[in-house]
Design a protein around this motif. Sequence first.
Motif, PDB file in Angstrom:
ATOM      1  N   THR A 138      -5.355  92.192  -5.376  1.00 16.76           N
ATOM      2  CA  THR A 138      -4.894  91.223  -4.376  1.00 16.76           C
ATOM      3  C   THR A 138      -4.131  91.844  -3.209  1.00 16.76           C
ATOM      4  OG1 THR A 138      -2.867  90.807  -5.635  1.00 16.76           O
ATOM      5  CG2 THR A 138      -4.763  89.375  -6.088  1.00 16.76           C
ATOM      6  N   GLN A 139      -3.540  93.035  -3.425  1.00 10.70           N
ATOM      7  CA  GLN A 139      -2.735  93.659  -2.374  1.00 10.70           C
ATOM      8  C   GLN A 139      -3.204  95.060  -2.015  1.00 10.70           C
ATOM      9  OE1 GLN A 139       1.474  93.533  -3.331  1.00 10.70           O
ATOM     10  NE2 GLN A 139       1.265  91.572  -4.368  1.00 10.70           N
ATOM     11  N   GLY A 140      -4.188  95.576  -2.744  1.00  9.71           N
ATOM     12  CA  GLY A 140      -4.635  96.947  -2.544  1.00  9.71           C
ATOM     13  C   GLY A 140      -5.219  97.194  -1.157  1.00  9.71           C
ATOM     14  N   ILE A 141      -4.960  98.411  -0.642  1.00  4.24           N
ATOM     15  CA  ILE A 141      -5.511  98.830   0.647  1.00  4.24           C
ATOM     16  C   ILE A 141      -6.254 100.149   0.434  1.00  4.24           C
ATOM     17  CG2 ILE A 141      -4.997  99.519   3.031  1.00  4.24           C
ATOM     18  CD1 ILE A 141      -2.347  97.941   2.772  1.00  4.24           C
ATOM     19  N   ILE A 142      -7.514 100.188   0.830  1.00  2.00           N
ATOM     20  CA  ILE A 142      -8.282 101.429   0.778  1.00  2.00           C
ATOM     21  C   ILE A 142      -8.536 101.875   2.210  1.00  2.00           C
ATOM     22  CG2 ILE A 142     -10.464 102.519   0.142  1.00  2.00           C
ATOM     23  CD1 ILE A 142     -10.533 100.819  -2.350  1.00  2.00           C
ATOM     24  N   PHE A 143      -8.004 103.049   2.540  1.00  4.70           N
ATOM     25  CA  PHE A 143      -8.127 103.592   3.896  1.00  4.70           C
ATOM     26  C   PHE A 143      -9.196 104.682   3.870  1.00  4.70           C
ATOM     27  CE2 PHE A 143      -6.980 106.488   7.322  1.00  4.70           C
ATOM     28  CZ  PHE A 143      -6.784 105.620   8.380  1.00  4.70           C
ATOM     29  N   ILE A 144     -10.288 104.455   4.581  1.00  3.44           N
ATOM     30  CA  ILE A 144     -11.404 105.414   4.610  1.00  3.44           C
ATOM     31  C   ILE A 144     -11.391 106.137   5.952  1.00  3.44           C
ATOM     32  CG2 ILE A 144     -13.875 105.749   4.261  1.00  3.44           C
ATOM     33  CD1 ILE A 144     -13.981 103.006   2.924  1.00  3.44           C
ATOM     34  N   ASP A 145     -10.983 107.396   5.926  1.00  3.53           N
ATOM     35  CA  ASP A 145     -10.920 108.200   7.148  1.00  3.53           C
ATOM     36  C   ASP A 145     -12.279 108.868   7.396  1.00  3.53           C
ATOM     37  OD1 ASP A 145      -9.763 109.174   9.393  1.00  3.53           O
ATOM     38  OD2 ASP A 145      -8.377 110.539   8.396  1.00  3.53           O
ATOM     39  N   GLU A 146     -12.464 109.365   8.611  1.00  5.66           N
ATOM     40  CA  GLU A 146     -13.716 110.028   9.013  1.00  5.66           C
ATOM     41  C   GLU A 146     -14.920 109.107   8.799  1.00  5.66           C
ATOM     42  OE1 GLU A 146     -13.651 112.946  10.352  1.00  5.66           O
ATOM     43  OE2 GLU A 146     -11.811 113.921   9.704  1.00  5.66           O
ATOM     44  N   PHE A 147     -14.725 107.833   9.033  1.00  2.71           N
ATOM     45  CA  PHE A 147     -15.780 106.843   8.783  1.00  2.71           C
ATOM     46  C   PHE A 147     -16.988 107.075   9.692  1.00  2.71           C
ATOM     47  CE2 PHE A 147     -17.197 102.270   8.276  1.00  2.71           C
ATOM     48  CZ  PHE A 147     -17.310 102.316   6.895  1.00  2.71           C
ATOM     49  N   VAL A 190     -17.159  97.171  -0.671  1.00  2.00           N
ATOM     50  CA  VAL A 190     -16.537  96.429   0.430  1.00  2.00           C
ATOM     51  C   VAL A 190     -16.914  94.954   0.366  1.00  2.00           C
ATOM     52  CG1 VAL A 190     -16.332  96.250   2.937  1.00  2.00           C
ATOM     53  CG2 VAL A 190     -16.505  98.493   1.883  1.00  2.00           C
ATOM     54  N   GLU A 191     -18.147  94.668  -0.029  1.00  6.02           N
ATOM     55  CA  GLU A 191     -18.596  93.267  -0.147  1.00  6.02           C
ATOM     56  C   GLU A 191     -17.844  92.537  -1.245  1.00  6.02           C
ATOM     57  OE1 GLU A 191     -23.217  92.898   1.268  1.00  6.02           O
ATOM     58  OE2 GLU A 191     -22.826  93.680  -0.724  1.00  6.02           O
ATOM     59  N   GLY A 192     -17.520  93.274  -2.296  1.00  7.82           N
ATOM     60  CA  GLY A 192     -16.850  92.674  -3.447  1.00  7.82           C
ATOM     61  C   GLY A 192     -17.668  92.900  -4.698  1.00  7.82           C
ATOM     62  N   SER A 193     -17.188  93.796  -5.552  1.00  9.34           N
ATOM     63  CA  SER A 193     -17.895  94.091  -6.793  1.00  9.34           C
ATOM     64  C   SER A 193     -16.878  94.350  -7.895  1.00  9.34           C
ATOM     65  CB  SER A 193     -18.812  95.311  -6.613  1.00  9.34           C
ATOM     66  OG  SER A 193     -18.049  96.447  -6.251  1.00  9.34           O
ATOM     67  N   HIS A 208     -10.958  91.157  -2.842  1.00  8.31           N
ATOM     68  CA  HIS A 208      -9.831  90.895  -1.941  1.00  8.31           C
ATOM     69  C   HIS A 208      -9.023  92.150  -1.614  1.00  8.31           C
ATOM     70  CE1 HIS A 208     -10.637  86.620  -2.169  1.00  8.31           C
ATOM     71  NE2 HIS A 208     -10.725  86.744  -3.473  1.00  8.31           N
ATOM     72  N   VAL A 209      -9.626  93.314  -1.828  1.00  9.14           N
ATOM     73  CA  VAL A 209      -9.017  94.566  -1.381  1.00  9.14           C
ATOM     74  C   VAL A 209      -9.230  94.674   0.129  1.00  9.14           C
ATOM     75  CG1 VAL A 209      -9.177  97.084  -1.504  1.00  9.14           C
ATOM     76  CG2 VAL A 209      -9.339  95.733  -3.600  1.00  9.14           C
ATOM     77  N   LEU A 210      -8.204  95.108   0.848  1.00 10.98           N
ATOM     78  CA  LEU A 210      -8.317  95.288   2.297  1.00 10.98           C
ATOM     79  C   LEU A 210      -8.803  96.706   2.592  1.00 10.98           C
ATOM     80  CD1 LEU A 210      -7.790  94.346   5.258  1.00 10.98           C
ATOM     81  CD2 LEU A 210      -5.461  95.252   4.984  1.00 10.98           C
ATOM     82  N   PHE A 211      -9.890  96.812   3.343  1.00 14.42           N
ATOM     83  CA  PHE A 211     -10.437  98.113   3.726  1.00 14.42           C
ATOM     84  C   PHE A 211     -10.122  98.372   5.200  1.00 14.42           C
ATOM     85  CE2 PHE A 211     -12.799  97.010  -0.024  1.00 14.42           C
ATOM     86  CZ  PHE A 211     -13.030  98.221  -0.659  1.00 14.42           C
ATOM     87  N   ILE A 212      -9.518  99.527   5.445  1.00 13.65           N
ATOM     88  CA  ILE A 212      -9.257  99.962   6.819  1.00 13.65           C
ATOM     89  C   ILE A 212     -10.005 101.279   7.008  1.00 13.65           C
ATOM     90  CG2 ILE A 212      -7.532 100.628   8.525  1.00 13.65           C
ATOM     91  CD1 ILE A 212      -5.476  98.995   6.995  1.00 13.65           C
ATOM     92  N   ALA A 213     -10.973 101.274   7.892  1.00 15.60           N
ATOM     93  CA  ALA A 213     -11.735 102.490   8.180  1.00 15.60           C
ATOM     94  C   ALA A 213     -11.271 103.063   9.504  1.00 15.60           C
ATOM     95  CB  ALA A 213     -13.230 102.182   8.221  1.00 15.60           C
ATOM     96  N   SER A 214     -11.378 104.371   9.646  1.00 19.49           N
ATOM     97  CA  SER A 214     -10.981 104.974  10.918  1.00 19.49           C
ATOM     98  C   SER A 214     -11.892 106.145  11.242  1.00 19.49           C
ATOM     99  CB  SER A 214      -9.528 105.450  10.861  1.00 19.49           C
ATOM    100  OG  SER A 214      -9.427 106.675  10.168  1.00 19.49           O
TER     101      SER A 214
END
Length: 452
Positions: A258-267, A294-297, A310-316
Amino acid sequence: MMTESDMTPRVITKELDKHIIGQVDGKKAVAIALRNRWRRQQVDPAFRDEITPKNIILIGPTGCGKTEIARRLAKLVKAPLVKVEATKYTEIGYVGKDVENMVRDLVEIAINLVKDEEQARVTVKARENAIERVLDLLAPPPPSHTDPEAEITQAETESTTRNKLKHLLEDGKLSERQVTIETQPGSGGELGLEFFGASNLEEMQMNIRDMFKNIGPKKRKQKKVTVREAIEMLTKEEVSKLVDMESITKEAIHRAQTQGIIFIDEFDKICGSDHSHGAEVSREGVQRDILPIVEGSTVHTKHGLVKTDHVLFIASGAFHSSKPSDLMPELQGRFPIRVELKPLTQSDFNDILMKTESSLIKQYKELLKAEGIDIVFKDDAIHEICAMAVTINEQNENIGARRLHTVLETLLEEVSFHAPDMDLKTYTIDKDYVRTKLAPIIEDQDLSKYIL
């Protein structure tokens, strides 16, 4: 201490401003995304599952603050955050299931986060228990009597002695007295559970070693230590007794979901083109494997099943030679928010060194203070450092604010080396000093590439 409901977008951006200069659009985007997670918890449960996170792509050159925004955000809200490099999934030997490891890492981070909170909560009680155990060692109870009156007298005497010892112990007067304690060996996880949850050979080998550690009886070892050391060791042991790992794991999985953030660098490095061969196939394969997460699995971890809905994904990514529209359409649709971060200017560099809460200047001042030296940076020195950092970025690869690290490290190398032997208590850095140390390196193009 602020609660989650106090974390309005305005408050979040204000907190981020303390550490990150500029990039207003990026701060706004993550602040809104974070607030939406709190808003979702206030929604009627029947409608709550329909609200999914609005994932973000941060677009901008290296060193402009993309990673720092995510890192500071996680610290601010104490949310589990894992940072991964998208490029690691395009290397030789890439296996699709490895992409799921980002979720497993998120769960491990969440467990450590919740465990630290729980340990902090029970530390006071654990220390009290540890002190009682030390008092038992200092004043062992005498054998019991059959006479009830003698038993009462003995209990009163014992209580008086114990109270006196406790006062002496609290005053630190018994800290160096030697006692013999029994230490309890650390315990691992449930036998075999990690083995079946392992996703690769390295993780499986580590879990097999843990399994063998758990086989056989646990022998307690006797150790002679001071009272102070005994209290510390026994406090840790008592903490482990008071902490319920089952409830911690349950709470950690809930937070990760519910609060997790996955930050994907070099996207941008996994953007493919129309050519279906070589590295392009690998990149598109990575996109296809990231898509369901990302879709939800549901991902299998050694702690149980974890849903990513409901994990928030931030790509950069810099997106110099590609653009978000080069991603496969399905993945594009899962990152509806695109924010372009601006390159940093000389004025931004100046603010980074002078206005951020834990700036590099403050860090170096604190480091040299340990040697008894007060290092002073004049305003013209700061201006010159920033000007030179901009110049080097223009001449070589533009690595943004990271260039300040290399410039300052080179500038202060001699001072840092000789600091323990210096008689000066105040060391001043001015414009002339900066030019003397750095100008020759900058003028030599080949040398600057290696040093700066």
